[in-house]
Design a protein around this motif. Structure first.
Motif, PDB file in Angstrom:
ATOM      1  N   ARG A   1       0.808  -1.216  -0.115  1.00 32.87           N
ATOM      2  CA  ARG A   1      -0.060  -0.028  -0.015  1.00 32.87           C
ATOM      3  C   ARG A   1       1.074   1.319  -0.247  1.00 32.87           C
ATOM      4  NH1 ARG A   1      -2.784   0.029   5.329  1.00 32.87           N
ATOM      5  NH2 ARG A   1      -3.762   1.969   4.495  1.00 32.87           N
ATOM      6  N   TRP A   2       0.771   2.122  -0.945  1.00 36.66           N
ATOM      7  CA  TRP A   2       1.215   3.470  -0.871  1.00 36.66           C
ATOM      8  C   TRP A   2       0.390   4.797  -0.656  1.00 36.66           C
ATOM      9  CZ3 TRP A   2       6.739   3.957  -1.628  1.00 36.66           C
ATOM     10  CH2 TRP A   2       7.202   2.702  -1.998  1.00 36.66           C
TER      11      TRP A   2
ATOM     12  N   GLU B   1      -4.436   6.905  -1.530  1.00 34.64           N
ATOM     13  CA  GLU B   1      -3.943   5.792  -1.567  1.00 34.64           C
ATOM     14  C   GLU B   1      -3.774   4.886  -3.152  1.00 34.64           C
ATOM     15  OE1 GLU B   1      -4.350   1.065   0.144  1.00 34.64           O
ATOM     16  OE2 GLU B   1      -5.553   2.943   1.224  1.00 34.64           O
ATOM     17  N   TYR B   2      -2.419   4.923  -3.509  1.00 30.97           N
ATOM     18  CA  TYR B   2      -2.275   4.175  -4.908  1.00 30.97           C
ATOM     19  C   TYR B   2      -2.553   2.616  -4.631  1.00 30.97           C
ATOM     20  CZ  TYR B   2      -0.297   2.214  -8.905  1.00 30.97           C
ATOM     21  OH  TYR B   2      -0.180   1.484 -10.152  1.00 30.97           O
ATOM     22  N   ASN B   3      -3.498   2.015  -5.365  1.00 33.82           N
ATOM     23  CA  ASN B   3      -3.875   0.734  -5.271  1.00 33.82           C
ATOM     24  C   ASN B   3      -3.174   0.094  -6.416  1.00 33.82           C
ATOM     25  OD1 ASN B   3      -5.328  -1.841  -5.769  1.00 33.82           O
ATOM     26  ND2 ASN B   3      -6.981  -0.983  -4.824  1.00 33.82           N
ATOM     27  N   GLU B   4      -2.225  -0.818  -6.059  1.00 38.68           N
ATOM     28  CA  GLU B   4      -1.334  -1.582  -7.221  1.00 38.68           C
ATOM     29  C   GLU B   4      -2.327  -2.477  -8.183  1.00 38.68           C
ATOM     30  OE1 GLU B   4       1.961  -3.403  -5.243  1.00 38.68           O
ATOM     31  OE2 GLU B   4       2.982  -1.286  -5.356  1.00 38.68           O
ATOM     32  N   GLU B   5      -3.310  -3.016  -7.224  1.00 41.66           N
ATOM     33  CA  GLU B   5      -4.417  -4.181  -8.099  1.00 41.66           C
ATOM     34  C   GLU B   5      -5.209  -3.260  -9.063  1.00 41.66           C
ATOM     35  OE1 GLU B   5      -6.672  -6.368  -5.405  1.00 41.66           O
ATOM     36  OE2 GLU B   5      -4.866  -7.191  -4.276  1.00 41.66           O
TER      37      GLU B   5
ATOM     38  N   ARG C   1       2.269  11.480 -11.069  1.00 39.63           N
ATOM     39  CA  ARG C   1       1.779  12.424 -10.094  1.00 39.63           C
ATOM     40  C   ARG C   1       0.573  11.844  -9.350  1.00 39.63           C
ATOM     41  NH1 ARG C   1       5.627  16.151  -8.634  1.00 39.63           N
ATOM     42  NH2 ARG C   1       6.636  16.823 -10.659  1.00 39.63           N
ATOM     43  N   CYS C   2       0.302  12.322  -7.961  1.00 38.66           N
ATOM     44  CA  CYS C   2      -0.719  11.993  -7.367  1.00 38.66           C
ATOM     45  C   CYS C   2      -1.887  12.373  -8.148  1.00 38.66           C
ATOM     46  CB  CYS C   2      -0.591  12.430  -5.783  1.00 38.66           C
ATOM     47  SG  CYS C   2      -2.292  12.201  -4.859  1.00 38.66           S
TER      48      CYS C   2
ATOM     49  N   PHE D   1       5.017   9.894  -1.377  1.00 39.75           N
ATOM     50  CA  PHE D   1       4.195   8.606  -0.938  1.00 39.75           C
ATOM     51  C   PHE D   1       4.893   7.806   0.223  1.00 39.75           C
ATOM     52  CE2 PHE D   1       1.594   9.977  -4.378  1.00 39.75           C
ATOM     53  CZ  PHE D   1       0.583   9.129  -4.324  1.00 39.75           C
ATOM     54  N   VAL D   2       4.386   7.383   1.037  1.00 35.43           N
ATOM     55  CA  VAL D   2       4.861   6.414   2.005  1.00 35.43           C
ATOM     56  C   VAL D   2       4.202   4.953   1.876  1.00 35.43           C
ATOM     57  CG1 VAL D   2       4.540   6.062   4.577  1.00 35.43           C
ATOM     58  CG2 VAL D   2       4.743   8.274   3.741  1.00 35.43           C
TER      59      VAL D   2
END
Length: 67
Positions: free
Chosen positions: A3-4, A12-16, A38-39, A49-50
């Motif tokens: 999760r990023w 939240e960037y969702n890799e899926e 970019r976000c 991003f964290v």
């Protein structure tokens, strides 16, 4: 998958899911996003991003990516 989360706006960037609006297909790991990605909510760079994995956090801080 990792999760990023954006440290500026909490997006939240969702890799899926990827980021279809910018041409990022589902299943794309955060590390493989283009350097200029970019976000989508607040437009900061990847450096804002964290990575959040359960109780572990990895903070990426590259001031250049905030611009």
């Amino acid at each position: 998958m990792a999760r990023w989360v954006c440290s500026v706006c909490d997006y939240e960037y969702n890799e899926e899911a990827g980021d279809p609006a910018t041409g990022i297909p589902p299943g794309t790991p955060f590390e493989e996003l283009p350097d200029d990605w970019r976000c989508p909510r607040c437009t900061v760079g990847k450096g804002a991003f964290v990575r959040v994995n359960g109780e572990e956090e990895e903070v990426k801080t590259d001031e250049e990516d905030y611009l």
